[in-house]
Design a protein around this motif. Structure first.
Motif, PDB file in Angstrom:
ATOM      1  N   THR A   4       0.825  -1.193   0.000  1.00  8.55           N
ATOM      2  CA  THR A   4       0.000   0.000   0.000  1.00  8.55           C
ATOM      3  C   THR A   4       0.864   1.250   0.000  1.00  8.55           C
ATOM      4  O   THR A   4       1.830   1.345   0.735  1.00  8.55           O
ATOM      5  CB  THR A   4      -0.908   0.007   1.246  1.00  8.55           C
ATOM      6  OG1 THR A   4      -1.691  -1.189   1.247  1.00  8.55           O
ATOM      7  CG2 THR A   4      -1.817   1.221   1.244  1.00  8.55           C
ATOM      8  N   ARG A 260      -5.598  -6.748  15.247  1.00 10.54           N
ATOM      9  CA  ARG A 260      -6.893  -6.489  14.613  1.00 10.54           C
ATOM     10  C   ARG A 260      -7.120  -4.994  14.375  1.00 10.54           C
ATOM     11  O   ARG A 260      -6.561  -4.149  15.041  1.00 10.54           O
ATOM     12  CB  ARG A 260      -8.021  -7.042  15.481  1.00 10.54           C
ATOM     13  CG  ARG A 260      -7.942  -8.543  15.720  1.00 10.54           C
ATOM     14  CD  ARG A 260      -9.126  -9.040  16.530  1.00 10.54           C
ATOM     15  NE  ARG A 260      -8.922 -10.416  16.965  1.00 10.54           N
ATOM     16  CZ  ARG A 260      -9.103 -11.491  16.187  1.00 10.54           C
ATOM     17  NH1 ARG A 260      -9.506 -11.321  14.938  1.00 10.54           N
ATOM     18  NH2 ARG A 260      -8.885 -12.697  16.659  1.00 10.54           N
ATOM     19  N   ASN A 261      -7.968  -4.731  13.396  1.00 11.82           N
ATOM     20  CA  ASN A 261      -8.402  -3.361  13.096  1.00 11.82           C
ATOM     21  C   ASN A 261      -7.257  -2.444  12.679  1.00 11.82           C
ATOM     22  O   ASN A 261      -7.233  -1.256  13.010  1.00 11.82           O
ATOM     23  CB  ASN A 261      -9.139  -2.755  14.309  1.00 11.82           C
ATOM     24  CG  ASN A 261     -10.334  -3.567  14.737  1.00 11.82           C
ATOM     25  OD1 ASN A 261     -11.135  -3.998  13.902  1.00 11.82           O
ATOM     26  ND2 ASN A 261     -10.470  -3.804  16.031  1.00 11.82           N
ATOM     27  N   THR A 262      -6.315  -3.007  11.941  1.00  9.29           N
ATOM     28  CA  THR A 262      -5.217  -2.219  11.381  1.00  9.29           C
ATOM     29  C   THR A 262      -5.093  -2.532   9.893  1.00  9.29           C
ATOM     30  O   THR A 262      -5.535  -3.584   9.413  1.00  9.29           O
ATOM     31  CB  THR A 262      -3.877  -2.540  12.064  1.00  9.29           C
ATOM     32  OG1 THR A 262      -3.546  -3.928  11.855  1.00  9.29           O
ATOM     33  CG2 THR A 262      -3.940  -2.250  13.556  1.00  9.29           C
ATOM     34  N   ARG A 263      -4.458  -1.613   9.174  1.00  5.78           N
ATOM     35  CA  ARG A 263      -4.225  -1.853   7.746  1.00  5.78           C
ATOM     36  C   ARG A 263      -3.300  -3.039   7.539  1.00  5.78           C
ATOM     37  O   ARG A 263      -3.452  -3.790   6.573  1.00  5.78           O
ATOM     38  CB  ARG A 263      -3.651  -0.598   7.097  1.00  5.78           C
ATOM     39  CG  ARG A 263      -4.672   0.518   6.945  1.00  5.78           C
ATOM     40  CD  ARG A 263      -4.164   1.659   6.094  1.00  5.78           C
ATOM     41  NE  ARG A 263      -3.066   2.368   6.742  1.00  5.78           N
ATOM     42  CZ  ARG A 263      -1.826   2.420   6.282  1.00  5.78           C
ATOM     43  NH1 ARG A 263      -1.505   1.780   5.180  1.00  5.78           N
ATOM     44  NH2 ARG A 263      -0.899   3.106   6.922  1.00  5.78           N
ATOM     45  N   ALA A 265      -3.171  -5.759   9.370  1.00  6.87           N
ATOM     46  CA  ALA A 265      -3.972  -6.980   9.512  1.00  6.87           C
ATOM     47  C   ALA A 265      -4.731  -7.283   8.225  1.00  6.87           C
ATOM     48  O   ALA A 265      -4.797  -8.440   7.783  1.00  6.87           O
ATOM     49  CB  ALA A 265      -4.942  -6.841  10.682  1.00  6.87           C
ATOM     50  N   ASP A 266      -5.283  -6.255   7.607  1.00  6.76           N
ATOM     51  CA  ASP A 266      -5.993  -6.463   6.341  1.00  6.76           C
ATOM     52  C   ASP A 266      -5.038  -6.984   5.266  1.00  6.76           C
ATOM     53  O   ASP A 266      -5.390  -7.882   4.490  1.00  6.76           O
ATOM     54  CB  ASP A 266      -6.621  -5.146   5.872  1.00  6.76           C
ATOM     55  CG  ASP A 266      -7.742  -4.664   6.787  1.00  6.76           C
ATOM     56  OD1 ASP A 266      -8.283  -5.507   7.541  1.00  6.76           O
ATOM     57  OD2 ASP A 266      -8.050  -3.461   6.748  1.00  6.76           O
ATOM     58  N   GLN A 267      -3.826  -6.422   5.217  1.00  4.23           N
ATOM     59  CA  GLN A 267      -2.858  -6.845   4.206  1.00  4.23           C
ATOM     60  C   GLN A 267      -2.398  -8.274   4.444  1.00  4.23           C
ATOM     61  O   GLN A 267      -2.210  -9.043   3.490  1.00  4.23           O
ATOM     62  CB  GLN A 267      -1.673  -5.885   4.212  1.00  4.23           C
ATOM     63  CG  GLN A 267      -2.022  -4.492   3.716  1.00  4.23           C
ATOM     64  CD  GLN A 267      -0.893  -3.503   3.922  1.00  4.23           C
ATOM     65  OE1 GLN A 267       0.002  -3.721   4.724  1.00  4.23           O
ATOM     66  NE2 GLN A 267      -0.930  -2.396   3.196  1.00  4.23           N
ATOM     67  N   GLN A 269      -4.180 -10.646   5.971  1.00  4.10           N
ATOM     68  CA  GLN A 269      -5.298 -11.542   5.683  1.00  4.10           C
ATOM     69  C   GLN A 269      -5.555 -11.681   4.186  1.00  4.10           C
ATOM     70  O   GLN A 269      -6.015 -12.731   3.729  1.00  4.10           O
ATOM     71  CB  GLN A 269      -6.543 -11.053   6.429  1.00  4.10           C
ATOM     72  CG  GLN A 269      -6.419 -11.251   7.936  1.00  4.10           C
ATOM     73  CD  GLN A 269      -7.477 -10.514   8.736  1.00  4.10           C
ATOM     74  OE1 GLN A 269      -8.143  -9.601   8.235  1.00  4.10           O
ATOM     75  NE2 GLN A 269      -7.652 -10.889   9.996  1.00  4.10           N
ATOM     76  N   ARG A 270      -5.217 -10.645   3.401  1.00  2.05           N
ATOM     77  CA  ARG A 270      -5.341 -10.742   1.943  1.00  2.05           C
ATOM     78  C   ARG A 270      -4.171 -11.470   1.303  1.00  2.05           C
ATOM     79  O   ARG A 270      -4.217 -11.793   0.116  1.00  2.05           O
ATOM     80  CB  ARG A 270      -5.436  -9.339   1.320  1.00  2.05           C
ATOM     81  CG  ARG A 270      -6.708  -8.587   1.607  1.00  2.05           C
ATOM     82  CD  ARG A 270      -6.860  -7.408   0.634  1.00  2.05           C
ATOM     83  NE  ARG A 270      -5.691  -6.544   0.639  1.00  2.05           N
ATOM     84  CZ  ARG A 270      -5.568  -5.435   1.383  1.00  2.05           C
ATOM     85  NH1 ARG A 270      -6.559  -5.082   2.196  1.00  2.05           N
ATOM     86  NH2 ARG A 270      -4.487  -4.695   1.318  1.00  2.05           N
ATOM     87  N   ASP A 272      -1.179 -10.041   1.078  1.00  2.00           N
ATOM     88  CA  ASP A 272      -0.294  -9.033   0.496  1.00  2.00           C
ATOM     89  C   ASP A 272       1.018  -8.894   1.272  1.00  2.00           C
ATOM     90  O   ASP A 272       2.024  -8.447   0.713  1.00  2.00           O
ATOM     91  CB  ASP A 272      -0.994  -7.668   0.463  1.00  2.00           C
ATOM     92  CG  ASP A 272      -2.205  -7.653  -0.448  1.00  2.00           C
ATOM     93  OD1 ASP A 272      -2.272  -8.524  -1.338  1.00  2.00           O
ATOM     94  OD2 ASP A 272      -3.071  -6.782  -0.272  1.00  2.00           O
TER      95      ASP A 272
END
Length: 376
Positions: A4, A260-263, A265-267, A269-270, A272
């Motif tokens: 990102t 949890r609830n961080t960018r 964590a999203d990356q 889980q995807r 990336d």
């Protein structure tokens, strides 16, 4: 690997003034101090060993939340905070309803005395940026902590772009009264990684802060993250060499982990971002330790978070196992902190003394953090 990138304007907040001379901060270590940890059978200058030598009592850190924010949260340089950060995940004080400093100290001391018996305590201003306020406000909260006779020292977590000269003057004043550790979140020397994590400043801000902090009587501790996306092993070791060059007093070394609830964590889980396995991390950690001068105190060797906030990697939740594995691998390789250190890599002398403190600090003790990892 997808990474990102920032879209908002990049406006570092840097207080560029004439750097102070490269004098050191607390008091020079005795000739034997740097080597005593080896004589004690250790493979690195562990924080516990340093603090046992310096103070006479067992001491625990009390995490305090003064209600500060960060300039990459409030819009001063960015919004959204660091990609990996949820203050609640590493600071016990931010997981509780906001209370006064004295109430937080009372509660923290009650909890730890019930678990550990008779102790002394260090006030640890931990979540967010704890120099990001007017000097009058900072003085008020620091003095509230020091007014408690059970508090024998301060630790202040902050960012390198949030220490203008008037704040450093206040910290210098505090260091004349008590033991003071100022923790700067360098994280990495690579600007591309600082941009990825949305820090809102460049590495030159850290260099400037360390230069202007020299000779002011407080410990300079730097945080270093291992495993940032896009960074190679060589990149991490370059950051370690930079800390040697800048002659910091202490380091906290963290593996990158996701909450949890961080960018981040999203990356993760995807798919990336891939987080390091334990053996990968330990291999790099040992190489960092080999580069560090023997006088640099190693205050932390890994990072974790409470299970309720934690995403990955699972191995870093087992802190004792990580420490045991590190010690076993150091022994297997027959290596130690400073094995690869040479005069060309960094500064000449230490600002941290492992000798007993002066009489004004005679109530000090053995420090140990009561929280998880910190990312100021």
């Amino acid at each position: 690997m997808a990474v990102t990138r920032l879209t908002q304007p990049f406006r570092p907040v840097i207080y560029m003034t004439q750097p102070s001379p490269s004098t050191k901060n607390i008091s020079s270590a005795s000739p034997a101090a740097d080597g005593d940890w080896r004589a004690a059978g250790l493979r690195y200058f562990a924080y516990n060993f340093f603090l046992r030598r310096r103070f006479g009592h067992r001491v625990r850190r009390v995490s305090l939340d003064a209600g500060f924010t960060c300039p990459n949260v409030d819009g001063s340089v960015s919004t959204g905070g660091c990609a990996f950060c949820d203050n609640r995940s590493f600071s016990p004080s931010r997981r509780l309803p906001r209370r006064s400093i004295s109430e937080q100290i009372d509660e923290g001391i009650r909890t730890m005395q019930a678990r550990h018996g008779d102790l002394r305590f260090m006030a640890y201003f931990q979540p967010a940026t704890n120099t990001y306020a007017p000097v009058a406000r900072l003085r008020q909260v620091y003095d509230q902590a020091l007014a408690d006779p059970r508090i024998v020292g301060l630790a202040v977590g902050t960012r390198p772009d949030c220490v203008p000269d008037d704040v450093l003057d206040l910290l210098t004043e505090l260091a004349r009264r008590t033991y003071l550790s100022v923790e700067y979140g360098m994280q990495t020397m690579h600007d591309r990684s600082l941009a990825w994590m949305n820090r809102g400043h460049r590495h030159e801000a850290f260099v400037d802060a360390v230069h202007r902090s020299g000779g002011r009587g407080f410990e300079i501790c730097a945080h270093l993250i291992v495993g940032l996306p896009g960074e190679s092993r060589d990149d991490v070791l370059a950051s370690a060499r930079e800390l040697v060059r800048l002659d910091v007093d202490a380091v906290k070394i963290h593996n990158l982990y996701a909450v949890r609830n961080t960018r981040l964590a999203d990356q993760v889980q995807r798919g990336d971002v891939r987080l390091l396995e334990r053996d990968e991390y330990l291999d790099t950690l040992i190489s960092i330790l080999e580069l560090l001068p023997p006088r640099v105190v190693v205050e932390r060797i890994s990072g974790d978070a409470p299970p309720a906030y934690f995403v990955a990697p699972a191995w870093c939740l087992e802190k004792a196992a990580v420490r045991t594995a590190l010690e076993a691998e150091l022994l297997r390789r027959d290596t130690w902190q400073g094995r690869c250190y040479g005069p060309g890599l960094g500064g000449q002398h230490s600002s941290v003394s492992a000798e007993p403190a002066a009489a004004s600090r005679a109530n000090g003790g053995y420090f140990s953090s009561n929280g998880g990892s910190e990312f100021p």
